[in-house]
Design an enzyme around this catalytic site. Structure first.
Site, PDB file in Angstrom:
ATOM      1  N   LEU A 248       0.867  -1.190   0.000  1.00  0.00           N
ATOM      2  CA  LEU A 248       0.000   0.000   0.000  1.00  0.00           C
ATOM      3  C   LEU A 248       0.896   1.231   0.000  1.00  0.00           C
ATOM      4  O   LEU A 248       1.766   1.348   0.875  1.00  0.00           O
ATOM      5  CB  LEU A 248      -0.845   0.050   1.287  1.00  0.00           C
ATOM      6  N   HIS A 249       0.716   2.112  -0.955  1.00  0.00           N
ATOM      7  CA  HIS A 249       1.520   3.337  -0.918  1.00  0.00           C
ATOM      8  C   HIS A 249       0.828   4.545  -1.534  1.00  0.00           C
ATOM      9  O   HIS A 249       1.352   5.647  -1.469  1.00  0.00           O
ATOM     10  CB  HIS A 249       2.855   3.122  -1.634  1.00  0.00           C
TER      11      HIS A 249
END
Ligand code: UD1
Length: 428
Positions: A248-249
């Site tokens: 997740l970014h």
């Protein structure tokens, strides 16, 4: 092998800047080396038979990503040569990062005066360098390099995504648009871009995956993370535990506490049944600290990967670790029961590997991964993610590999580039 003669030299400048650029550019750089290696020196310059262009390549790294784990490690894993020029730009707001790349890149372009510029993907470095090249003038006739965009035509139709802005503008500046999937062709046509500029070549990121897949299987990351179990002392190949892999970014997912929290809550049930391995981007790690979300993780980051317990496959939890290199990550992805991500590229890689993927986004610019591949869109709500994770964990569908994702995309790109350069620059 047949003797092929080089009768002319063309200069290509290839730009990389951020992590997802490296695996897309690596096969093109390798194909240039390979092609040049097959060329013999000029002996009969007037003989048009077998005439070919020698491609002089200059590799530019903007420095958008600069950590060892986000950049250098990928150069080593993907056999990318050291950049000829490093712009050392680093992090900043979108405007300041883009502007700084443009300022520094303009000097390089005027010094190097390439015949053609290659930009890949949709990061700020891609847009910044394409914009400089589109407006540069080498002389009083307005000469400039041809601009080639690799991974053109993808659209999420979500202009709140910085990458969508980068994609649209870069495509409208480019002279050669190399497309990875059918939707790309349709999107570019709908925006009025001439068919003459568009080439459906497949996916260079998949070239990298197919090139390095067997090397990645030699990675010891599964042992390091305790995800391989051996029958005591028999020396036989280990059995791989069932685990999920998480990345997740996206700023839209991790920058606000109110959005990040339901995503982590949506993964809790899954993580109680199998380990969820989470190599977290520096941005995400920072936000976890800021929001006090450490309680969601069984291993606090900072306790390096090497120090993880030898076998934790029996227990679950979301295990936070530092970002991994290309080969270790590819090994983890290939062996995962499920991948959960908000990355664009990982949707494509899992489709090619036949590994179920849950995308934590409302949309995707890569619809082929949903249409024929292994991807589903879960949205960003707790319940949407919970349900999608279970559905995909039980999924038996391997999906199909999209058309032309066959490991030969970089060669198709180079063939086109050489033909176009020959048109601009007739051979001797
Ligand atoms: C960029 C791309 C995104 C891509 C992602 C992959 C844009 C607009 N975004 O996002 O499309 O999916 O790369 O990683 O170009 N940082 C470090 N070390 C680094 C790089 C970044 O610590 O080597 C931290 C810095 O705090 C920085 C933040 O990460 O401010 C964000 O980096 P940035 O390059 O601005 O965007 P990404 O989120 O990495």
């Amino acid at each position: 092998m047949k003797d092929i003669r080089a009768t002319s030299t063309a200069k290509i400048l290839t730009v990389v800047g951020a992590r997802p650029n490296f695996m897309k550019a690596a096969p093109i750089l390798a194909a240039i080396r390979n092609r040049n290696g097959r060329l013999a020196p000029v002996r009969h310059p007037n003989d048009p038979q077998n005439s070919r262009i020698f491609l002089e390549n200059v590799l530019i790294h903007t420095g958008q990503h600069y950590d060892e784990a986000m950049s250098d490690r990928f150069f080593a894993d993907l056999d990318i040569p050291k950049p000829d020029v490093h712009l050392g730009v680093g992090s900043g707001s979108h405007a300041s990062q883009t502007a700084e790349i443009m300022k520094r890149f303009e000097e390089v372009l005027l010094r190097e005066r390439p015949d053609l510029l290659i930009v890949v993907g949709d990061v700020n470095s891609t847009l910044a360098c394409a914009l400089v090249a589109a407006k540069i003038s080498y002389d009083d006739k307005g000469s400039r390099p041809l601009i080639a965009h690799v991974e053109a035509g993808l659209r999420s139709f979500d202009r709140a995504m910085p990458e969508e802005i980068n994609r649209i503008i870069t495509d409208h500046l480019a002279d050669l648009l190399f497309v990875t999937e059918q939707s790309g062709l349709e999107n570019l046509r709908a925006e009025g871009i001439s068919d003459a500029k568009i080439y459906f070549v497949g996916n260079t990121m998949i070239d990298s995956l197919l090139t390095f897949k067997s090397k990645a299987e030699e990675s010891v990351i599964l042992d390091t993370l305790g995800l391989r179990e051996y029958v005591s002392g028999d020396g036989q190949a280990g059995h791989t535990a069932r685990y999920a892999l998480l990345t997740l970014h996206r700023p839209s997912n991790v920058d606000q506490q109110a959005t990040f929290l339901p995503i982590l809550e949506g993964l809790q049930e899954l993580s109680s049944s199998c380990p969820v391995i989470f190599p977290a981007h520096p941005r995400t790690q920072k936000k976890i600290g800021e929001f006090g979300f450490e309680r969601f993780f069984t291993d606090r980051n900072g306790c390096g990967v090497e120090e993880q317990p030898r076998s934790t496959s029996g227990r679950g939890g979301i295990r936070l670790i530092d970002p991994l290199g290309y080969l270790d990550f590819l090994c983890l992805m290939s062996n995962a029961a499920l991948v959960i991500t908000d990355s664009g590229g990982i949707q494509e890689e899992t489709t090619c590997l036949g590994v179920p993927c849950v995308t934590v986004r409302e949309n995707t610019e890569r619809p082929i991964t949903v249409k024929v591949g292994t991807n589903i869109l879960a949205g960003t709500t707790k319940e949407g993610i919970r349900q999608a994770a279970w559905q995909q964990l039980e999924s038996q569908t391997a999906g199909a590999v999209p058309e032309a994702w066959d490991g030969k995309s970089a060669h198709r790109i180079l063939d086109t580039i050489c033909r176009e350069i020959e048109k601009q620059k007739p051979l001797l």
